[in-house]
Design a protein around this motif. Structure first.
Motif, PDB file in Angstrom:
ATOM      1  N   VAL A   1       0.836  -1.199   0.000  1.00 43.62           N
ATOM      2  CA  VAL A   1       0.000   0.000   0.000  1.00 43.62           C
ATOM      3  C   VAL A   1       0.877   1.258   0.000  1.00 43.62           C
ATOM      4  O   VAL A   1       0.623   2.213  -0.755  1.00 43.62           O
ATOM      5  CB  VAL A   1      -0.963  -0.009   1.206  1.00 43.62           C
ATOM      6  CG1 VAL A   1      -1.698   1.329   1.318  1.00 43.62           C
ATOM      7  CG2 VAL A   1      -1.965  -1.145   1.067  1.00 43.62           C
ATOM      8  N   SER A   2       1.977   1.241   0.786  1.00 42.95           N
ATOM      9  CA  SER A   2       2.832   2.435   0.813  1.00 42.95           C
ATOM     10  C   SER A   2       3.458   2.676  -0.553  1.00 42.95           C
ATOM     11  O   SER A   2       3.528   3.813  -1.025  1.00 42.95           O
ATOM     12  CB  SER A   2       3.958   2.310   1.839  1.00 42.95           C
ATOM     13  OG  SER A   2       3.595   1.460   2.867  1.00 42.95           O
ATOM     14  N   LEU A   3       3.907   1.588  -1.195  1.00 46.04           N
ATOM     15  CA  LEU A   3       4.519   1.747  -2.517  1.00 46.04           C
ATOM     16  C   LEU A   3       3.494   2.266  -3.517  1.00 46.04           C
ATOM     17  O   LEU A   3       3.808   3.111  -4.357  1.00 46.04           O
ATOM     18  CB  LEU A   3       5.088   0.415  -2.998  1.00 46.04           C
ATOM     19  CG  LEU A   3       6.443   0.037  -2.430  1.00 46.04           C
ATOM     20  CD1 LEU A   3       6.802  -1.390  -2.820  1.00 46.04           C
ATOM     21  CD2 LEU A   3       7.519   0.990  -2.924  1.00 46.04           C
ATOM     22  N   ALA A   4       2.265   1.757  -3.415  1.00 48.17           N
ATOM     23  CA  ALA A   4       1.219   2.194  -4.338  1.00 48.17           C
ATOM     24  C   ALA A   4       0.957   3.684  -4.170  1.00 48.17           C
ATOM     25  O   ALA A   4       0.811   4.425  -5.146  1.00 48.17           O
ATOM     26  CB  ALA A   4      -0.058   1.396  -4.096  1.00 48.17           C
ATOM     27  N   ILE A   5       0.930   4.143  -2.902  1.00 50.63           N
ATOM     28  CA  ILE A   5       0.683   5.571  -2.649  1.00 50.63           C
ATOM     29  C   ILE A   5       1.857   6.401  -3.165  1.00 50.63           C
ATOM     30  O   ILE A   5       1.670   7.429  -3.827  1.00 50.63           O
ATOM     31  CB  ILE A   5       0.452   5.816  -1.144  1.00 50.63           C
ATOM     32  CG1 ILE A   5      -0.873   5.151  -0.724  1.00 50.63           C
ATOM     33  CG2 ILE A   5       0.424   7.307  -0.838  1.00 50.63           C
ATOM     34  CD1 ILE A   5      -1.113   5.136   0.766  1.00 50.63           C
ATOM     35  N   LEU A   6       3.080   5.910  -2.892  1.00 52.50           N
ATOM     36  CA  LEU A   6       4.262   6.624  -3.354  1.00 52.50           C
ATOM     37  C   LEU A   6       4.245   6.764  -4.871  1.00 52.50           C
ATOM     38  O   LEU A   6       4.474   7.847  -5.420  1.00 52.50           O
ATOM     39  CB  LEU A   6       5.522   5.863  -2.908  1.00 52.50           C
ATOM     40  CG  LEU A   6       6.845   6.428  -3.405  1.00 52.50           C
ATOM     41  CD1 LEU A   6       7.108   7.808  -2.808  1.00 52.50           C
ATOM     42  CD2 LEU A   6       7.999   5.500  -3.065  1.00 52.50           C
ATOM     43  N   LEU A   7       3.940   5.669  -5.544  1.00 56.14           N
ATOM     44  CA  LEU A   7       3.898   5.699  -7.007  1.00 56.14           C
ATOM     45  C   LEU A   7       2.793   6.643  -7.478  1.00 56.14           C
ATOM     46  O   LEU A   7       2.962   7.395  -8.436  1.00 56.14           O
ATOM     47  CB  LEU A   7       3.678   4.293  -7.558  1.00 56.14           C
ATOM     48  CG  LEU A   7       3.695   4.187  -9.079  1.00 56.14           C
ATOM     49  CD1 LEU A   7       5.054   4.573  -9.635  1.00 56.14           C
ATOM     50  CD2 LEU A   7       3.344   2.780  -9.533  1.00 56.14           C
ATOM     51  N   GLY A   8       1.667   6.626  -6.767  1.00 57.45           N
ATOM     52  CA  GLY A   8       0.571   7.521  -7.108  1.00 57.45           C
ATOM     53  C   GLY A   8       1.015   8.975  -7.061  1.00 57.45           C
ATOM     54  O   GLY A   8       0.720   9.773  -7.949  1.00 57.45           O
ATOM     55  N   LEU A   9       1.789   9.313  -6.018  1.00 53.41           N
ATOM     56  CA  LEU A   9       2.276  10.688  -5.891  1.00 53.41           C
ATOM     57  C   LEU A   9       3.253  11.016  -7.019  1.00 53.41           C
ATOM     58  O   LEU A   9       3.172  12.073  -7.640  1.00 53.41           O
ATOM     59  CB  LEU A   9       2.974  10.869  -4.539  1.00 53.41           C
ATOM     60  CG  LEU A   9       2.048  10.872  -3.310  1.00 53.41           C
ATOM     61  CD1 LEU A   9       2.876  10.839  -2.034  1.00 53.41           C
ATOM     62  CD2 LEU A   9       1.139  12.102  -3.329  1.00 53.41           C
ATOM     63  N   LEU A  10       4.180  10.088  -7.258  1.00 56.14           N
ATOM     64  CA  LEU A  10       5.211  10.336  -8.270  1.00 56.14           C
ATOM     65  C   LEU A  10       4.632  10.465  -9.672  1.00 56.14           C
ATOM     66  O   LEU A  10       5.185  11.143 -10.517  1.00 56.14           O
ATOM     67  CB  LEU A  10       6.258   9.214  -8.251  1.00 56.14           C
ATOM     68  CG  LEU A  10       7.191   9.200  -7.047  1.00 56.14           C
ATOM     69  CD1 LEU A  10       8.099   7.979  -7.102  1.00 56.14           C
ATOM     70  CD2 LEU A  10       8.021  10.469  -6.999  1.00 56.14           C
ATOM     71  N   THR A  11       3.513   9.785  -9.911  1.00 51.39           N
ATOM     72  CA  THR A  11       2.927   9.840 -11.255  1.00 51.39           C
ATOM     73  C   THR A  11       1.749  10.802 -11.299  1.00 51.39           C
ATOM     74  O   THR A  11       0.971  10.777 -12.242  1.00 51.39           O
ATOM     75  CB  THR A  11       2.440   8.449 -11.705  1.00 51.39           C
ATOM     76  OG1 THR A  11       1.446   8.002 -10.775  1.00 51.39           O
ATOM     77  CG2 THR A  11       3.567   7.439 -11.749  1.00 51.39           C
TER      78      THR A  11
END
Lengths: 336, 353
Positions: free
Chosen positions: A30-40
Motif C-alpha cells: 500500500v505504501s509503494l502504491a501511494i508513493l507511485l501515485g504521488l510520483l505519477t
C-alpha cells in the motif's frame, strides 16, 4: 512521533504496530502504491494503469502460486522459466494458423482445447519429474530443478528447432488478450486460480500436510504423513500452474521462442518471498503470494514509468530480494 | 514523517514542473547488453538532446512480455510516437495495433517488422538493415578470399567451415547463419559444415569450443565463420594459443585460416590491424537509429509526408526479396540502411581515433 504522544493514547498505537508487523507485506504494498501515485501525479491510480499492471503480472502470478506452495514445503524450483518457455512453445505449436507455411504442423488446424491440454500436460509432467527426483531420488531440490531446467531448455530448442513459433490464431490469442467488460481475462484466470489455491492450502488435508512438511519433515513423517507422496503432489501442482502460465503467455505474446519467460523463476521466487512465504518452510499464504507479485509489479511499473535505467532496475530487484530474505530469516530465527 | 511527506511533495512538484511542450518519443529497446543495440540507444540519446526531444528509453532485456508492458506503460503516459528495436518480428503487429489505437506511429529497427505490422497503418516504418544481409556480406567476403587464395579451398571448390553461432533461436543467429550458408552455395561452393555450435555470443564460450575443435579437426577446416565479433575474437585467441599460425600475413591474417565476425566493434578492428581477425561486417547503428529517430520526430511534429527523406535515405520504391520490403503495399514505408563489409581495405575508416 510516538514519544510526543500522551500516555493515554499509546494503546491504539500498539494495535497499529501489531497490525503493521503482522501485515508487513500488505503495508509495504500500500505504501509503494501511494508513493507511485504521488510520483505519477495520480496517473498510476487510473484504470488503464491498473489494467496494465494486472495484465503484466498475471502470468507471473501463476508461476508464483506454484513455487510459493513448493517453498511452503521447504523446497525450491529453479526450472520455472524454461518449463514455462517449453510449455508456451508446445501450446503455440498447436495454435498456429493453418495457412502459415512455416508452422510446426503446417496445414493442420487443431481444436482450441488441444494447445491447453498439451501445455498443461507438459508442465504437469515436468512438475511430476521434479517431485519424483526430490522425493524419491533424494536429490536436493536446488540441484534437481537445475537439471530439469536444462532438460526443458533442451527440449524447447529441439522441438522448435530454435525458431520462433508465431502466427497464432486470433481465437487463441483472444483467450489471453480479451477482456470481460473492463477486466482483462488474464486477471479473471488468476482470480480463479487464487480461489483454488486458497481452498487447497486452507481447507484440505493436503494443504495442511504441505505446511507440516515445511515446518518439520521429520515430525510430519512421524505423525503419519506420506512425505514423498505429498512432495510429488506439490511439485506436480506447481507444474500444472506453470503449464497454465505458459499457455496464457503464448496467447498474450502471440508467439513463443527460446527467450520467452527466461528468468521467470527469479521473479516468482522473489515475489513470494516479498509476500511473506518463508524460505525456512511452513509459512506463507495465498494472499501473501499475490501481494508479493503485485508489490514487485508496482516496483517494475514504477521504475518503467519513471524511466529508471534497466541496469539500475536489476540492482533494485536484487536488493529487494536480498532484503526480503534477510528480514524473513531474522524474523524466523528469532522465533525458533 | 512530516519531513518525509514534505520531501515527497517537493519531488512530486519537481516532476510536475517538467515542461510539456517538448515533443516526446518513446524508445523501446530490446537489450542493451548487445553492442549494436547499446550503440543504437546511445546515438538516440545524442539525437534527442540535439533536437530538444524528451526521449523515454526503456530496455526490455530480451523479454517480449516486458516490451509489451513497457509499451502499454508509455501509452498510458500519453506517448504516441516510438522508435522500436523489437524482440521478435512476430510481435510487431500487436505493438503496431496498440500504437495505432492511440493514433500514433513507430519506426522499427534491427529486427524487421512483419508486413502485417506495416499494413496496420501508413505511420509504421522499417528503418533497418535486415540481419540476413550481414550473412550475405560475409559470403561475399569469403568468396573474395577464396578467389584470391584458391589454394586454400579443399578439392571440388569445397569450403570446410566451422560455425560459431549466437544464442540459438535469436533472430540474428538464425538469419545471419542461413544467409551466409545460402550465399556460399549460390556462389557455387560446396559447403561442408565440419562443426557448428552455439557460443551464446560470448568470447569465452567460443574459445572453449574452438579449443576442442582444433584438437578434433586439426587441418580439416579452412574457415571459421561466426555470428558476431565477440565469438570471432574468442576463436582467434584459441587459434593463437594453439599456434595455428603461419609465418606471413600475405592473405590478410597470420592465422592458418580466416576468421570472420559481424559488428565491427573497436576491439575487432584492432584485431584486424594486428592481422588476426580477417574481416567483419558493420551493421550501421548510427544509420539505423538516425533514420528511425528522424521518422518518429517527423511524425511527432507533423512534418511527415509520404516519401519523406530520413537521414538522407528515401523510402524504397521497388519490392525487394526480403520481408517486409518485398510487399508493394508497404514499400513506401521501408527505409533500408546499408550494411558495410569491413575488410583490410577500409577498416581504418571505422576506427575511433
Amino acid at each position: 512521533m510516538a514519544a510526543k504522544t500522551a500516555a493515554g493514547t499509546i494503546e491504539p498505537k500498539k494495535g497499529l504496530r501489531a497490525f503493521i508487523s503482522k501485515n508487513t507485506n500488505l503495508v509495504t504494498f500500500v505504501s509503494l502504491a501511494i508513493l507511485l501515485g504521488l510520483l505519477t501525479r495520480g496517473r498510476s491510480f487510473e484504470w488503464p494503469s491498473v489494467r496494465n499492471l494486472m495484465i503484466a503480472e498475471s502470468v507471473r502470478a501463476f508461476a508464483a502460486l506454484g513455487v510459493g506452495m513448493i517453498i511452503i514445503t521447504r523446497g525450491i524450483d529453479l526450472s520455472i522459466g524454461y518449463v514455462v518457455c517449453l510449455v508456451a512453445s508446445v501450446a503455440a505449436s498447436f495454435a498456429q494458423t493453418s495457412d502459415y507455411t512455416a508452422a510446426l504442423y503446417a496445414g493442420r488446424d487443431f481444436p482450441l482445447w488441444l494447445p491447453f491440454l498439451a501445455g498443461i500436460i507438459t508442465g504437469g509432467l515436468f512438475g511430476l519429474l521434479n517431485g519424483v527426483l526430490v522425493a524419491y531420488g533424494r536429490l536436493p531440490a536446488f540441484i534437481a530443478t537445475l537439471g530439469t531446467m536444462s532438460v526443458a531448455r533442451g527440449f524447447q530448442l529441439i522441438y522448435t528447432k530454435a525458431a520462433v513459433v508465431g502466427s497464432l490464431k486470433d481465437s487463441y490469442k483472444t483467450i489471453s488478450q480479451g477482456s470481460l467488460g473492463p477486466i482483462p481475462n488474464l486477471a479473471l484466470y488468476v482470480a480463479a486460480a487464487c480461489v483454488v489455491i486458497w481452498v487447497l492450502l486452507r481447507h484440505t488435508k493436503r494443504g495442511t500436510n504441505f505446511y507440516a512438511i515445511g515446518g518439520n519433515a521429520m515430525a510430519a513423517r512421524v505423525s503419519g504423513i506420506n512425505v514423498e507422496r505429498e512432495t510429488v503432489a506439490v511439485y506436480t501442482y506447481a507444474g500444472i500452474l506453470y503449464g497454465i502460465a505458459g499457455c496464457l503467455l503464448a496467447g498474450r505474446l502471440g508467439l513463443a521462442n527460446a527467450l520467452t519467460a527466461n528468468g521467470m523463476e527469479l521473479d516468482a521466487i522473489a515475489a513470494v518471498t516479498v509476500g511473506g512465504v518463508s524460505q525456512t518452510g511452513g509459512v506463507g499464504t495465498m494472499s501473501g503470494m499475490v501481494i508479493g507479485v503485485l508489490t514487485l509489479g508496482i516496483i517494475n511499473y514504477g521504475m518503467t514509468y519513471l524511466g529508471v535505467d534497466s541496469y539500475y532496475q536489476l540492482l533494485v530487484k536484487g536488493f529487494i530480494i536480498i532484503a526480503a530474505v534477510y528480514f524473513d530469516m531474522k524474523k524466523y530465527a528469532r522465533r525458533s | 514523517m512530516k519531513k518525509l511527506i514534505v520531501a515527497l511533495l517537493i519531488l512530486v512538484v519537481a516532476f510536475g514542473a517538467f515542461g510539456q511542450a517538448k515533443p516526446v518519443i518513446g524508445a523501446l529497446i530490446r537489450n542493451l547488453d548487445e553492442q549494436f543495440v547499446a550503440d543504437y540507444a546511445a546515438n538516440l540519446k545524442v539525437l534527442a538532446a540535439k533536437a530538444g526531444v524528451e526521449l523515454k528509453l526503456l530496455d526490455s532485456r530480451s523479454d517480449q512480455a516486458t516490451q509489451l508492458d513497457q509499451l502499454n506503460t508509455l501509452i498510458t503516459q500519453g506517448v504516441k510516437y516510438f522508435v522500436i528495436v523489437p524482440n521478435q518480428t512476430e510481435a510487431t503487429e500487436q505493438m503496431a495495433k496498440a500504437i495505432k489505437a492511440v493514433g500514433g506511429g513507430a519506426a522499427f529497427s534491427n529486427i524487421q517488422p512483419s508486413v502485417a505490422a506495416l499494413k496496420v497503418g501508413p505511420n509504421f516504418f522499417l528503418a533497418s538493415s535486415p540481419e540476413s544481409v550481414a550473412g550475405s556480406i560475409q559470403a561475399d567476403i569469403i568468396d573474395n578470399y577464396f578467389k584470391k587464395n584458391p589454394a586454400a579451398l579443399a578439392p571440388g571448390k569445397t569450403i570446410n567451415a566451422l560455425f560459431l553461432l549466437g544464442q540459438l533461436g535469436h533472430p540474428a543467429q538464425k538469419y545471419r547463419t542461413e544467409a551466409v550458408k545460402n550465399g556460399l552455395k549460390a556462389k557455387g561452393y560446396k559447403l561442408n559444415v565440419i562443426a557448428e555450435d552455439t557460443a551464446n555470443w560470448k568470447p569465452d564460450e567460443a574459445q572453449q569450443k574452438m579449443d576442442a575443435w582444433i584438437a578434433a579437426y586439426n587441418g580439416k577446416f579452412n574457415i571459421v565463420i561466426t555470428n558476431n565479433d565477440g565469438m570471432a575474437l574468442g576463436a582467434v585467441e584459441s587459434l593463437l594459443t594453439a599456434k595455428y599460425t603461419k609465418a606471413d600475413a600475405k592473405d590478410g591474417t597470420i592465422l592458418k585460416v580466416p576468421v570472420l565476425g559481424v559488428d565491427a566493434t573497436q576491439v575487432a578492428l584492432k584485431s584486424m590491424a594486428e592481422d588476426k581477425l580477417y574481416a567483419t561486417v558493420l551493421q550501421d547503428s548510427v544509420g539505423q537509429s538516425s533514420t528511425a529517430f528522424e521518422l518518429a520526430l517527423a511524425m511527432a511534429t507533423g512534418k511527415y509526408k509520404p516519401g519523406f527523406k530520413a537521414w538522407g535515405l528515401s523510402p524504397e520504391t521497388k519490392p525487394g526479396s526480403e520481408a517486409p520490403a518485398n510487399d508493394a503495399a508497404v514499400i513506401g514505408q521501408c527505409y533500408l540502411v546499408p550494411f558495410k563489409a569491413v575488410t583490410k581495405e577500409n577498416y581504418k575508416s571505422f576506427m575511433t581515433k
